[in-house]
Design a protein around this motif. Sequence first.
Motif, PDB file in Angstrom:
ATOM      1  N   THR A 208      41.435  62.392  49.808  1.00  0.00           N
ATOM      2  CA  THR A 208      41.420  62.077  51.245  1.00  0.00           C
ATOM      3  C   THR A 208      42.065  60.715  51.516  1.00  0.00           C
ATOM      4  O   THR A 208      42.718  60.536  52.546  1.00  0.00           O
ATOM      5  CB  THR A 208      39.974  62.085  51.794  1.00  0.00           C
ATOM      6  OG1 THR A 208      39.134  61.249  50.987  1.00  0.00           O
ATOM      7  CG2 THR A 208      39.410  63.489  51.807  1.00  0.00           C
ATOM      8  N   THR A 217      35.721  62.896  55.273  1.00  0.00           N
ATOM      9  CA  THR A 217      36.522  63.971  55.874  1.00  0.00           C
ATOM     10  C   THR A 217      36.654  65.166  54.929  1.00  0.00           C
ATOM     11  O   THR A 217      37.179  66.211  55.315  1.00  0.00           O
ATOM     12  CB  THR A 217      37.941  63.443  56.210  1.00  0.00           C
ATOM     13  OG1 THR A 217      37.847  62.121  56.716  1.00  0.00           O
ATOM     14  CG2 THR A 217      38.615  64.314  57.268  1.00  0.00           C
ATOM     15  N   SER A 218      36.151  65.018  53.704  1.00  0.00           N
ATOM     16  CA  SER A 218      36.373  66.044  52.678  1.00  0.00           C
ATOM     17  C   SER A 218      35.794  67.401  53.062  1.00  0.00           C
ATOM     18  O   SER A 218      36.421  68.439  52.812  1.00  0.00           O
ATOM     19  CB  SER A 218      35.781  65.585  51.345  1.00  0.00           C
ATOM     20  OG  SER A 218      34.387  65.376  51.473  1.00  0.00           O
ATOM     21  N   ALA A 253      43.077  65.188  59.668  1.00  0.00           N
ATOM     22  CA  ALA A 253      42.582  66.381  58.978  1.00  0.00           C
ATOM     23  C   ALA A 253      43.119  67.645  59.627  1.00  0.00           C
ATOM     24  O   ALA A 253      43.535  68.589  58.946  1.00  0.00           O
ATOM     25  CB  ALA A 253      41.052  66.398  58.983  1.00  0.00           C
TER      26      ALA A 253
END
Length: 315
Positions: A208, A217-218, A253
């Motif tokens: 990330t 955000t993974s 993302a």
Amino acid sequence: MKKSLQRGIIAGLKTTWTLGKIIFPVTLIVYLLQYTPVIDLIASWLTPVMKVIGLPGDAAVPLVLGNLLNLYAGIAGILTLDLSVKEVFILAVMLSFSHNLLIESTVALKVGVRLSVILSVRIGLALLSAFIINLVWKGGGEQAQYGFISQKDEVVSGWGAIILKGIETAAMGILQLAIIVIPVMIALQILKDLGWLSKFSNKMVPFTKLLGMNGNTSTTLVTGLLIGLAYGAGVMIQAVQEEGVSKKDATLAFIFLVACHAVVEDTLVFIPLGIPVLPLLLIRVITALLLTIVIAKVWSRQKGLSQRKEVTYER
């Protein structure tokens, strides 16, 4: 475990309700539009663009169907046309980048990503990729040989029957959503309560960070990659809300995911069309990586410049 199960079911039902309010009317409206001149009219407007990217005018029909509905509708449209391998490949790449725009763009809005950003990236990537492939690839002129794809061309006549069929189709869309989302939300809740999700997030931090995002955000990235934007929306919305994902990270993302999501399903679904799917997958992955890294660096540079200007003004 019992509490995790209960929380997961509740979260899944809430997500299904939230997304169902989007999916049901959109699916019903677009289904009804197929029985009006609207789809053909939109396709006729796109015909001049088709020539620029190496496609015949009638190839606009699967593009319109795929973007208004989903990949399966676009593929069904392709099956009605006599196209070369190159033309089918161009359509496949375009639909991989840009499909199901109405629902998946609304999902992006729910997460806090600007609509203009998502539409610009998806449509822009579709057109640019088609133009480059048409320019670079000199082969693929042989006739495409379609494999066996189960398609039930049910003839529906009369507006009463059409509306009922549209309602049934929309309802099945919500049921399919629930069947996928609720188990995923339960599994996610169990992983959270066991502490495994945080461990996984920590392992994803280098990846990330490479993309210019924070480690939290993974979950959003992995969910979108494996399940897709529409079906993974519930997990992504929850992750953004509960894990404190910033607006910048959420946008990055989604920029990555609009170029490359549901990598397994959205790749395998094109195999029966008789095109090479490995290059299709590589195009999506490489494009997603490069695009996200470049945008993240530009974003950081602009932020740094603005901060310097603020310091200068204060002096």
